[in-house]
Design a protein around this motif. Structure first.
Motif, short mmCIF file in Angstrom:
data_model
loop_
_atom_site.label_atom_id
_atom_site.label_comp_id
_atom_site.label_asym_id
_atom_site.label_seq_id
_atom_site.Cartn_x
_atom_site.Cartn_y
_atom_site.Cartn_z
N ASN A 157 -31.49 36.52 -13.51
CA ASN A 157 -31.98 37.37 -14.59
C ASN A 157 -31.21 38.69 -14.60
O ASN A 157 -31.76 39.75 -14.36
CB ASN A 157 -33.47 37.63 -14.42
CG ASN A 157 -34.08 38.34 -15.62
OD1 ASN A 157 -33.54 38.26 -16.72
ND2 ASN A 157 -35.17 39.04 -15.41
N GLU A 158 -29.91 38.59 -14.88
CA GLU A 158 -29.07 39.79 -14.90
C GLU A 158 -28.68 40.17 -16.32
O GLU A 158 -28.85 41.30 -16.73
CB GLU A 158 -27.82 39.55 -14.05
CG GLU A 158 -28.11 39.47 -12.56
CD GLU A 158 -26.84 39.50 -11.74
OE1 GLU A 158 -25.74 39.67 -12.33
OE2 GLU A 158 -26.93 39.36 -10.53
N HIS A 159 -28.12 39.23 -17.03
CA HIS A 159 -27.72 39.45 -18.42
C HIS A 159 -28.10 38.20 -19.19
O HIS A 159 -27.48 37.15 -19.02
CB HIS A 159 -26.23 39.73 -18.51
CG HIS A 159 -25.78 40.17 -19.87
ND1 HIS A 159 -25.74 39.30 -20.95
CD2 HIS A 159 -25.36 41.37 -20.34
CE1 HIS A 159 -25.30 39.95 -22.01
NE2 HIS A 159 -25.05 41.21 -21.67
N LYS A 160 -29.09 38.31 -20.04
CA LYS A 160 -29.69 37.13 -20.67
C LYS A 160 -28.68 36.24 -21.37
O LYS A 160 -28.64 35.02 -21.15
CB LYS A 160 -30.77 37.56 -21.67
CG LYS A 160 -31.55 36.39 -22.25
CD LYS A 160 -32.69 36.86 -23.14
CE LYS A 160 -33.45 35.67 -23.70
NZ LYS A 160 -34.58 36.10 -24.57
N ILE A 161 -27.83 36.81 -22.22
CA ILE A 161 -26.89 35.99 -22.99
C ILE A 161 -25.88 35.32 -22.06
O ILE A 161 -25.58 34.14 -22.20
CB ILE A 161 -26.16 36.84 -24.04
CG1 ILE A 161 -27.16 37.39 -25.08
CG2 ILE A 161 -25.09 36.01 -24.75
CD1 ILE A 161 -26.53 38.24 -26.15
N LYS A 162 -25.35 36.07 -21.10
CA LYS A 162 -24.38 35.51 -20.16
C LYS A 162 -25.00 34.37 -19.34
O LYS A 162 -24.40 33.30 -19.17
CB LYS A 162 -23.85 36.59 -19.21
CG LYS A 162 -22.75 37.44 -19.78
CD LYS A 162 -22.33 38.51 -18.81
CE LYS A 162 -21.79 37.93 -17.54
NZ LYS A 162 -21.29 38.97 -16.61
N VAL A 194 -18.79 37.68 -24.22
CA VAL A 194 -19.91 38.51 -23.79
C VAL A 194 -19.57 39.22 -22.49
O VAL A 194 -19.92 40.38 -22.28
CB VAL A 194 -21.18 37.65 -23.61
CG1 VAL A 194 -22.30 38.47 -22.98
CG2 VAL A 194 -21.63 37.08 -24.95
N ASN A 195 -18.85 38.54 -21.62
CA ASN A 195 -18.49 39.09 -20.32
C ASN A 195 -17.59 40.31 -20.47
O ASN A 195 -17.69 41.28 -19.72
CB ASN A 195 -17.78 38.02 -19.48
CG ASN A 195 -17.69 38.40 -18.03
OD1 ASN A 195 -18.61 38.95 -17.46
ND2 ASN A 195 -16.57 38.08 -17.41
N THR A 247 -19.77 43.00 -23.08
CA THR A 247 -21.16 43.25 -22.72
C THR A 247 -22.05 43.25 -23.96
O THR A 247 -22.76 44.22 -24.25
CB THR A 247 -21.31 44.60 -21.96
OG1 THR A 247 -20.25 44.71 -21.02
CG2 THR A 247 -22.63 44.63 -21.22
N ILE A 248 -21.98 42.20 -24.73
CA ILE A 248 -22.75 42.07 -25.97
C ILE A 248 -24.21 41.76 -25.64
O ILE A 248 -24.49 40.91 -24.79
CB ILE A 248 -22.16 40.97 -26.87
CG1 ILE A 248 -20.73 41.35 -27.26
CG2 ILE A 248 -23.02 40.73 -28.10
CD1 ILE A 248 -19.98 40.24 -27.98
N GLU A 249 -25.12 42.42 -26.29
CA GLU A 249 -26.55 42.20 -26.06
C GLU A 249 -27.15 41.25 -27.09
O GLU A 249 -28.22 40.70 -26.87
CB GLU A 249 -27.31 43.54 -26.11
CG GLU A 249 -26.89 44.52 -25.02
CD GLU A 249 -27.17 44.00 -23.63
OE1 GLU A 249 -28.11 43.19 -23.47
OE2 GLU A 249 -26.46 44.41 -22.69
N LYS A 250 -26.46 41.07 -28.22
CA LYS A 250 -26.97 40.19 -29.27
C LYS A 250 -25.79 39.54 -29.99
O LYS A 250 -24.85 40.21 -30.38
CB LYS A 250 -27.83 40.97 -30.27
CG LYS A 250 -28.52 40.09 -31.29
CD LYS A 250 -29.42 40.92 -32.21
CE LYS A 250 -30.13 40.04 -33.23
NZ LYS A 250 -31.00 40.82 -34.14
#
Length: 259
Positions: free
Chosen positions: A30-35, A87-88, A91-94
């Motif tokens: 549970n670090e970065h949801k999309i990744k 994303v990596n 660092t995209i959140e959406k």
């Protein structure tokens, strides 16, 4: 026959390991949801593709649904890998809605194969081209750039493993015999094993917990040793010690090592 059974068992374990790794990213990490979700789905799609090969090797008359699901997994490897590296880096959140256009080809191919499995070979051939195209795009945008140093070992290993897997799948598709097909299954499984064990050893992937002992518990153990002299009791064991001060054994053990 024994070689065929060994290959199926060997490859099935590799696919299972891939599913376990996917479960870790989808459920536990549970670090970065999309990744995390993208990486989990990526391993699910790889597992689907290799599983299809195993079933096709064992049961050549596999149903159209089985072939279609194998294609769906295969065709989604490239898009998911691209989204992960995208994303990596940023660092995209959406995700933007346009990103979902990348799944159009996999869905179309899946539907066509379900209706008529005779198109299976053609769509698998196109899926190979699609994967190679995505890996080429990833290499130009995220790997072989001036910011390559920002990629950690896991990301580089994942990329080169996908390149290796793509080459193996091309060999498997173009191979003229079932022997070549079997070799493709075995080599693909080795890639999965490598990724699985590399992930286990990589601190950037599997985060190892390093929980500190709460100070009150540490003081409790310290008091039992220094003031109560509990260790002077005859035949005292770690379990007896833990029961006496009403503290879990593993905490007592860690506390003693910390003192």
């Amino acid at each position: 026959m024994n070689i065929a059974i060994t290959l199926i068992v060997f490859s099935s374990i590799a696919v299972t390991s891939c599913v376990f790794l996917a479960s870790y990213f989808l459920i536990i990490r549970n670090e970065h949801k999309i990744k995390d979700v993208t990486l989990g789905l990526l391993f699910i799609t790889i597992a689907l593709r290799i599983a299809k090969s195993i079933f096709y090797y064992a049961l050549p008359e596999i149903s159209a649904i089985g072939i279609a699901f194998g294609f769906l997994g295969f065709a989604l490897i490239g898009p998911l890998a691209y989204v992960y590296f995208l994303v990596n880096k940023k660092t995209i959140e959406k995700l933007k809605p346009i990103i979902y256009l990348h799944i159009l080809f996999p869905i179309i191919g899946f539907t066509v194969i379900v209706i008529n499995r005779d198109f299976g070979y053609d769509f698998y051939f196109l899926a190979n081209i699609s994967l190679i195209s995505y890996l080429t795009l990833i290499s130009k945008r995220f790997v072989f750039t001036s910011n390559t140093a920002k990629l950690n070992k896991w990301d580089k290993t994942l990329f080169y493993s996908l390149v290796t897997l793509a080459a193996i799948l091309v060999y498997q598709l173009l191979g003229a015999t079932m022997a070549n097909y079997a070799i493709g299954i075995g080599l693909s499984s080795l890639v999965l094993y490598f990724l699985f064990f590399f992930a286990l050893q990589s601190p950037t992937v599997i985060k190892k917990t390093n929980k500190t002992i709460p100070k009150p518990l540490l003081e409790k153990v310290k008091k039992a040793i220094e003031q109560d002299n509990i260790y002077l009791q005859p035949s005292i064991t770690l379990a007896n010690f833990s029961d006496t001060i009403d503290t879990p054994t593993y905490i007592v053990s860690k506390a003693i090592k910390a003192l």
